[in-house]
Design an enzyme around this catalytic site. Structure first.
Site, mmCIF file in Angstrom:
data_model
loop_
_atom_site.group_PDB
_atom_site.id
_atom_site.type_symbol
_atom_site.label_atom_id
_atom_site.label_comp_id
_atom_site.label_asym_id
_atom_site.label_seq_id
_atom_site.Cartn_x
_atom_site.Cartn_y
_atom_site.Cartn_z
ATOM 1 N N ASP A 242 -4.935 -14.593 26.125
ATOM 2 C CA ASP A 242 -6.229 -15.251 25.860
ATOM 3 C C ASP A 242 -6.967 -15.443 27.171
ATOM 4 O OD1 ASP A 242 -5.598 -18.184 26.971
ATOM 5 O OD2 ASP A 242 -3.816 -17.396 26.003
ATOM 6 N N ASP B 4 -8.085 -18.418 28.119
ATOM 7 C CA ASP B 4 -8.061 -19.872 28.257
ATOM 8 C C ASP B 4 -9.332 -20.447 27.609
ATOM 9 O OD1 ASP B 4 -6.547 -22.094 29.038
ATOM 10 O OD2 ASP B 4 -7.743 -22.380 30.821
HETATM 11 N N1 LIG Z 1 -4.411 -20.541 28.160
HETATM 12 C C1 LIG Z 1 -3.144 -20.893 28.311
HETATM 13 N N2 LIG Z 1 -2.826 -22.026 29.006
HETATM 14 C C2 LIG Z 1 -1.536 -22.366 29.173
HETATM 15 N N3 LIG Z 1 -0.496 -21.689 28.685
HETATM 16 C C3 LIG Z 1 -0.758 -20.565 27.998
HETATM 17 N N4 LIG Z 1 0.056 -19.697 27.389
HETATM 18 C C4 LIG Z 1 -0.701 -18.750 26.835
HETATM 19 N N5 LIG Z 1 -2.022 -18.993 27.044
HETATM 20 C C5 LIG Z 1 -2.079 -20.132 27.771
#
Ligand SMILES: Nc1ncnc2[nH]cnc12
Ligand SMILES: CSC[C@H]1O[C@H](OP(=O)(O)O)[C@H](O)[C@@H]1O
Length: 295
Positions: A214, A216
């Site tokens: 992703d 974030d």
């Molecule tokens: N955006 C994110 N922040 C923290 N841990 C994660 N694991 C996968 N995506 C994450």
């Protein structure tokens, strides 16, 4: 181990979110391993791949019952050491902090910024103090192998990058995410520290494949991270992750090797500072399971 001795590699795999088992192992057996620091997240899966011994641990336990803060990192690494593991590959889901690292990219990271605040970070303690170097916190030799095998499989892989380790379990605020971007961080996750620093204290080589799931919460054209999106991308990535594991185990463990040229397997050489007469015998007895080479 003297300069000329060789080591028979045993490959440890720590599987993160979405990776609770591995396929294709021969002579598979889940075994309970206890340590002086308590129980690891789950039983460990012992097996062989192309004749190479390997040991798998689902970081959060099968079914994912344990959150990042409550993981017994010391027991997880000690269980690997007790099982004879020489090289650990950490497979972790991460958020991307850079436009050019879209979901689906595998990043073989080379640095950490550790922002965790609620974890026990060292095997050493009052009664035996040690300070290992964390200047290069990941093993370049294992990292090189991961990168080469990923490229050979046609996986989108980036080499190098800083993994920001946050406490969690809540994901970051947008201000935090933007701040970490200004620090030049590449990816964000919740688990690889103190895992990597404890592996260093236990003189186990350690490298990470950070699998981007992703953006974030900083990217204006992408949804904010959610568990649902992480799991979906991990499922989509699982064939690539499995292929990489299958290729990397024989590449790391195909034959006996000399000392790690990155020096991880001698990290404790000059690290212990407590005078022998000031050492606590009870702590030393525990430490012998992970640091027996120098104690
Ligand atoms: N955006 C994110 N922040 C923290 N841990 C994660 N694991 C996968 N995506 C994450
Ligand atoms: C399920 S999303 C957040 C979770 O995923 C990552 O775990 P791991 O490193 O074990 O793959 C991240 O660090 C969080 O723990």
């Amino acid at each position: 181990m003297s300069e000329n001795e060789t080591v028979e590699p045993v490959i440890g795999l720590i599987g993160g979110s979405g990776l609770y088992d591995i396929d294709g192992l021969q002579d598979k057996e889940w075994r309970t391993v206890e340590t002086p620091w308590g129980s690891p997240s789950d039983q460990l899966l012992f097996g062989r791949l192309d004749g190479v011994r390997c040991v798998f641990l689902p970081r959060h336990g099968r079914g994912h019952p344990i959150p990042p803060t409550k993981l017994n990192y010391k027991a997880n690494i000690a269980a690997m050491k007790i099982s004879g593991v020489t090289d650990i590959v950490s497979l972790s889901a991460v958020g991307s902090l850079k436009e050019e690292l879209p979901p689906g990219t595998f990043v073989v990271i080379d640095q950490f910024i550790d922002r965790t605040i609620a974890r026990e970070k060292s095997f050493f303690d009052t009664g035996c103090v040690a300070h290992v170097s964390m200047a290069d916190p990941l093993c370049n030799r294992v990292g090189d192998t991961l990168e080469a095998q990923a490229r050979a499989l046609g996986i989108d892989v980036a080499r190098g990058g800083t993994y920001l380790v946050m406490e969690g379990p809540q994901f970051s605020t947008r201000a935090e995410s933007e701040l970490y971007r200004t620090w030049g961080c590449s990816v964000i996750g919740m688990t690889n520290m103190p895992e990597a620093s404890l592996a260093r204290e236990a003189e186990i080589c350690y490298a990470t494949v950070a699998m981007v799931t992703d953006y974030d919460c900083w990217h204006t054209e992408h949804d904010n991270v959610s568990v649902d999106s992480v799991v979906k991308i991990m499922q989509a990535n699982s064939a690539k992750a499995k292929a990489l594991v299958k290729a990397v185990i024989p590449a790391l463990g195909g034959s006996a090797r000399p000392h790690c040229h990155a020096g991880c397997d001698r990290a404790l050489e000059y690290a212990v500072i407590t005078a022998p007469e000031k050492r606590d015998p009870e702590l030393i007895a525990k430490l012998k399971t992970v640091a027996g080479r120098v104690l």
